[in-house]
Design a protein around this motif. Structure first.
Motif, PDB file in Angstrom:
ATOM      1  N   UNK A  87     -48.071   3.418 -19.077  1.00 22.21           N
ATOM      2  CA  UNK A  87     -46.928   4.225 -20.706  1.00 22.21           C
ATOM      3  C   UNK A  87     -47.265   5.679 -20.025  1.00 22.21           C
ATOM      4  N   UNK A  88     -48.040   6.061 -19.809  1.00 20.93           N
ATOM      5  CA  UNK A  88     -47.943   7.541 -19.302  1.00 20.93           C
ATOM      6  C   UNK A  88     -47.020   7.891 -19.181  1.00 20.93           C
ATOM      7  N   UNK A  89     -45.826   7.404 -17.741  1.00 19.74           N
ATOM      8  CA  UNK A  89     -44.928   7.287 -16.463  1.00 19.74           C
ATOM      9  C   UNK A  89     -43.446   7.383 -18.027  1.00 19.74           C
ATOM     10  N   UNK A  90     -43.394   7.040 -18.470  1.00 23.56           N
ATOM     11  CA  UNK A  90     -43.060   6.243 -20.006  1.00 23.56           C
ATOM     12  C   UNK A  90     -42.844   7.266 -21.096  1.00 23.56           C
ATOM     13  N   UNK A  91     -44.241   8.149 -21.152  1.00 23.78           N
ATOM     14  CA  UNK A  91     -43.867   9.068 -21.937  1.00 23.78           C
ATOM     15  C   UNK A  91     -43.171  10.480 -21.570  1.00 23.78           C
ATOM     16  N   UNK A  92     -43.810  10.838 -20.272  1.00 23.32           N
ATOM     17  CA  UNK A  92     -43.108  11.627 -19.593  1.00 23.32           C
ATOM     18  C   UNK A  92     -41.990  11.599 -19.478  1.00 23.32           C
TER      19      UNK A  92
ATOM     20  N   UNK B 262     -56.580   9.013 -18.675  1.00 25.72           N
ATOM     21  CA  UNK B 262     -56.800   7.634 -18.774  1.00 25.72           C
ATOM     22  C   UNK B 262     -58.404   6.885 -18.688  1.00 25.72           C
ATOM     23  N   UNK B 263     -59.327   7.962 -18.882  1.00 29.66           N
ATOM     24  CA  UNK B 263     -60.403   7.466 -18.939  1.00 29.66           C
ATOM     25  C   UNK B 263     -61.264   7.921 -20.315  1.00 29.66           C
ATOM     26  N   UNK B 264     -60.516   8.496 -21.121  1.00 28.92           N
ATOM     27  CA  UNK B 264     -60.574   8.497 -22.706  1.00 28.92           C
ATOM     28  C   UNK B 264     -59.642   7.393 -23.540  1.00 28.92           C
ATOM     29  N   UNK B 265     -58.704   6.725 -22.497  1.00 32.10           N
ATOM     30  CA  UNK B 265     -58.094   5.823 -23.176  1.00 32.10           C
ATOM     31  C   UNK B 265     -58.788   4.481 -22.720  1.00 32.10           C
ATOM     32  N   UNK B 266     -59.335   4.381 -21.299  1.00 30.48           N
ATOM     33  CA  UNK B 266     -60.381   3.332 -21.271  1.00 30.48           C
ATOM     34  C   UNK B 266     -61.430   3.029 -22.002  1.00 30.48           C
ATOM     35  N   UNK B 267     -62.421   4.056 -22.416  1.00 30.30           N
ATOM     36  CA  UNK B 267     -63.888   4.411 -22.810  1.00 30.30           C
ATOM     37  C   UNK B 267     -63.043   3.631 -24.254  1.00 30.30           C
ATOM     38  N   UNK B 268     -62.001   3.628 -24.941  1.00 28.22           N
ATOM     39  CA  UNK B 268     -62.014   3.526 -25.765  1.00 28.22           C
ATOM     40  C   UNK B 268     -61.323   2.169 -26.424  1.00 28.22           C
ATOM     41  N   UNK B 269     -60.486   1.563 -25.592  1.00 29.03           N
ATOM     42  CA  UNK B 269     -59.916   0.362 -25.384  1.00 29.03           C
ATOM     43  C   UNK B 269     -60.939  -0.083 -25.190  1.00 29.03           C
ATOM     44  N   UNK B 270     -61.785  -0.346 -24.272  1.00 34.95           N
ATOM     45  CA  UNK B 270     -62.885  -1.323 -23.809  1.00 34.95           C
ATOM     46  C   UNK B 270     -64.171  -1.033 -24.882  1.00 34.95           C
TER      47      UNK B 270
ATOM     48  N   UNK C 186     -51.903   9.924 -28.004  1.00 32.03           N
ATOM     49  CA  UNK C 186     -51.845  10.384 -26.194  1.00 32.03           C
ATOM     50  C   UNK C 186     -50.522  11.320 -26.748  1.00 32.03           C
ATOM     51  N   UNK C 187     -49.674  11.970 -27.936  1.00 32.15           N
ATOM     52  CA  UNK C 187     -49.082  12.472 -27.461  1.00 32.15           C
ATOM     53  C   UNK C 187     -49.752  13.964 -28.168  1.00 32.15           C
ATOM     54  N   UNK C 188     -51.051  14.070 -28.558  1.00 32.86           N
ATOM     55  CA  UNK C 188     -51.795  15.137 -28.607  1.00 32.86           C
ATOM     56  C   UNK C 188     -52.517  15.568 -27.449  1.00 32.86           C
ATOM     57  N   UNK C 189     -52.898  13.857 -26.752  1.00 29.05           N
ATOM     58  CA  UNK C 189     -53.550  14.611 -25.411  1.00 29.05           C
ATOM     59  C   UNK C 189     -52.762  15.363 -24.563  1.00 29.05           C
TER      60      UNK C 189
ATOM     61  N   UNK D  57     -53.033   5.018 -30.456  1.00 29.75           N
ATOM     62  CA  UNK D  57     -52.943   5.636 -29.480  1.00 29.75           C
ATOM     63  C   UNK D  57     -51.660   5.983 -28.826  1.00 29.75           C
ATOM     64  N   UNK D  58     -51.022   4.217 -29.269  1.00 24.42           N
ATOM     65  CA  UNK D  58     -49.933   4.411 -28.147  1.00 24.42           C
ATOM     66  C   UNK D  58     -48.898   3.884 -28.558  1.00 24.42           C
ATOM     67  N   UNK D  59     -48.506   3.812 -29.593  1.00 24.78           N
ATOM     68  CA  UNK D  59     -47.903   3.495 -31.052  1.00 24.78           C
ATOM     69  C   UNK D  59     -47.078   1.769 -30.473  1.00 24.78           C
ATOM     70  N   UNK D  60     -48.025   1.307 -30.219  1.00 23.64           N
ATOM     71  CA  UNK D  60     -47.527  -0.461 -29.544  1.00 23.64           C
ATOM     72  C   UNK D  60     -48.719  -1.094 -29.440  1.00 23.64           C
ATOM     73  N   UNK D  61     -48.438  -2.454 -30.644  1.00 24.05           N
ATOM     74  CA  UNK D  61     -49.426  -3.222 -30.136  1.00 24.05           C
ATOM     75  C   UNK D  61     -49.522  -4.100 -28.796  1.00 24.05           C
ATOM     76  N   UNK D  62     -50.885  -4.347 -27.927  1.00 24.24           N
ATOM     77  CA  UNK D  62     -51.058  -4.636 -26.788  1.00 24.24           C
ATOM     78  C   UNK D  62     -50.575  -6.074 -26.867  1.00 24.24           C
ATOM     79  N   UNK D  63     -51.146  -7.010 -27.723  1.00 27.64           N
ATOM     80  CA  UNK D  63     -50.973  -8.226 -27.692  1.00 27.64           C
ATOM     81  C   UNK D  63     -50.186  -8.714 -29.156  1.00 27.64           C
ATOM     82  N   UNK D  64     -49.769  -9.896 -28.781  1.00 28.67           N
ATOM     83  CA  UNK D  64     -48.956 -10.644 -29.927  1.00 28.67           C
ATOM     84  C   UNK D  64     -50.240 -11.502 -30.308  1.00 28.67           C
TER      85      UNK D  64
END
Length: 497
Positions: free
Chosen positions: A251-256, A288-296, A268-271, A185-192
């Motif tokens: 994340x979305x602010x940085x992308x903008x 953000x809701x789509x991201x929340x549901x997918x991640x959790x 996220x680019x697609x959305x 979704x975000x082109x990044x690892x969320x955790x190490x």
């Protein structure tokens, strides 16, 4: 108008009116489902216990597969058999697919934009179509196949680096799944994955959201108590939700502000591109809701399933040996497992089905609500009743399954066509009908690949001289069903012969 025609039309009107009245009369005469006698005010609340899925399954043995309870002020119908589940999830799906919204979801307004909690209206249909077209179709899954393999490779390297130390199976699986989702979704690892503290903190956050959303809450049973929040669930859920929501905002602010020189495009680019289109129905809150549901939902259900599968195999070492032998025979030990191998591993697939039968990730599915008075198996389900489908009880029904409490993957071999795609109502870990889990295709691919890779790469055992029969499979109830005592195991790299 000629007399015969007039007579004919009046006859149609008369008989139609009679049919409607008879149908209404018949509906009114249908009995409510049987159920335990409720107490004043509390109703049947005290009978839920710490593990409602087990308590409700026990009550269903006495009162039947369609059972009526009063939980505080909420009238509830519990479904506990394949036939009645088919009625609710397929035959009467259009009148039973609204949602009973937990108070914690209402407190943050997530139910207004979430595909998981919206009632099946125009917005819900749009989001489902969006997810199928951009996230979980065959083309998208094929495009991210190498990414999944890379994340599983990192999991294997992490476990090899433990050098015989204890592996926290759920935490390791969680890191793999959450990084797959975040990279997709975000082109990044969320955790190490190699830093356990940060990984555990995020896992606790996700688990907290699922626990507060799914555990019994007085505010759900007595809505007038919601503003008081006696159990503190609303307060805790808001805190968990805000942390994740704030992360997606950053994340979305940085992308903008700019793509930072990225050459690849993620979901996220697609959305965001869809959001910029003229007359778009997609806004920042929905993204953000789509991201929340997918991640959790994606991280918790997938990692929990891997943990339960490994726990069951560690309890039955002969079954783990059979699964490893199948992998060694079909794939060998020199090349890595690939998703295309899964159709050639019937025993591994049977292990996953048996795990999901005994340990469905969401034991009561998400609660439904009857939009109109509905007949289910000869009983009347009143309008606005909450509907709970106890898939945990269905998976342990001795009328359906031989030795239902035993882990027997072989029951899915020998020509068995039972699957968990929503078409076989004796096995419903992801639901069925219009509200079947939209992330099912991705989740299954990831769990199969992780499980096969863990079995191919390592020989597994229990720590501190623990015997298989000593393994604690006690459950902790929430929206997802997790192990109360997280699984710890020792992994030794497989030796090439």
């Amino acid at each position: 108008m000629e007399a015969p025609t007039q007579y004919f039309l009046w006859s149609i009107f008369f008989f139609t009116a009679i049919a409607i009245l008879l149908r209404r009369s018949s509906s009114r005469n249908l009995a409510l489902p049987p159920g335990p006698r409720p107490l004043p005010v509390l109703g049947n609340l005290l009978e839920l216990g710490q593990n409602p899925h087990r308590s409700l399954a026990l009550l269903a043995r006495t009162h039947g597969p369609v059972m009526y309870l009063r939980l505080g002020s909420i009238y509830t119908v519990v479904i506990s058999s394949p036939a009645s589940a088919k009625e609710v999830l397929k035959t009467k799906d259009h009148s039973t697919s609204a949602r009973q919204i937990p108070d914690v979801m209402q407190a943050v307004g997530h139910h207004q934009v979430s595909v998981a909690w919206l009632s099946p209206n125009q917005s819900w249909r749009y989001l489902r179509t969006l997810m199928k077209a951009n996230l979980f179709n065959a083309r998208s899954l094929e495009a991210t196949q190498l990414l999944r393999r890379r994340k599983v490779q990192e999991l294997i390297e992490y476990i090899k680096g433990k050098n015989g130390e204890i592996v926290h199976v759920a935490r390791a699986a969680f890191c793999t799944v959450i990084n797959l989702i975040s990279t997709t979704f975000l082109s990044m690892d969320m955790v190490d994955i190699f830093k356990s503290e940060s990984a555990q903190e995020l896992k606790d956050l996700m688990s907290g959201i699922m626990e507060e959303a799914g555990s019994p809450n007085l505010s759900d049973f007595f809505p007038f108590l919601a503003p008081i929040d006696l159990q503190g669930r609303r307060r805790r859920f808001k805190a968990y939700f805000k942390k994740l929501n704030d992360f997606f905002d950053v994340v979305m602010d940085n992308r903008s502000a700019g793509d930072g020189g990225r050459t690849n495009h993620d979901l996220l680019d697609v959305l965001l591109q869809l959001n910029r289109e003229e007359n778009s129905k997609l806004n920042r809150r929905i993204i953000k809701s789509l991201l929340m549901d997918s991640f959790v939902a994606g991280s918790e259900t997938s990692s929990t399933t891997v943990e339960w599968a490994m726990a069951e195999l560690l309890r039955r070492p002969e079954l783990m040996a059979t699964a490893r032998d199948e992998i060694a025979t079909v794939i060998g030990l020199e090349r890595e497992v690939e998703e295309s191998d899964m159709s050639s591993l019937p025993f591994l697939q049977a292990v996953l089905k048996e795990t999901l039968r005994l340990h469905p990730p969401v034991p009561l599915l998400l609660p439904r609500k009857a939009e109109a008075s509905t007949e289910i198996n000869g009983y009347m389900v009143p309008k606005r009743s909450q509907l709970l489908v106890n898939v945990w009880a269905i998976g342990r029904d001795e009328r359906v399954w031989e030795n239902p409490d035993c882990f027997v993957p072989e029951r899915f071999l020998g020509g068995s066509e039972i699957g968990f795609d929503g078409h076989h109502f004796e096995l419903l870990p992801f639901g069925s009908g219009r509200r079947i889990c939209p992330g099912l295709p991705l989740g299954v691919r990831m769990v199969e690949l992780m499980l096969a890779s863990l079995l191919q790469s390592f020989e597994w055992g229990l720590p501190d001289g623990m015997k298989p029969e000593d393994l604690d499979l006690t459950e902790k109830f929430g929206l997802t069903l997790v192990m109360a005592a997280p699984l710890k195991a020792i992994a030794s790299p497989t030796k090439l012969i």
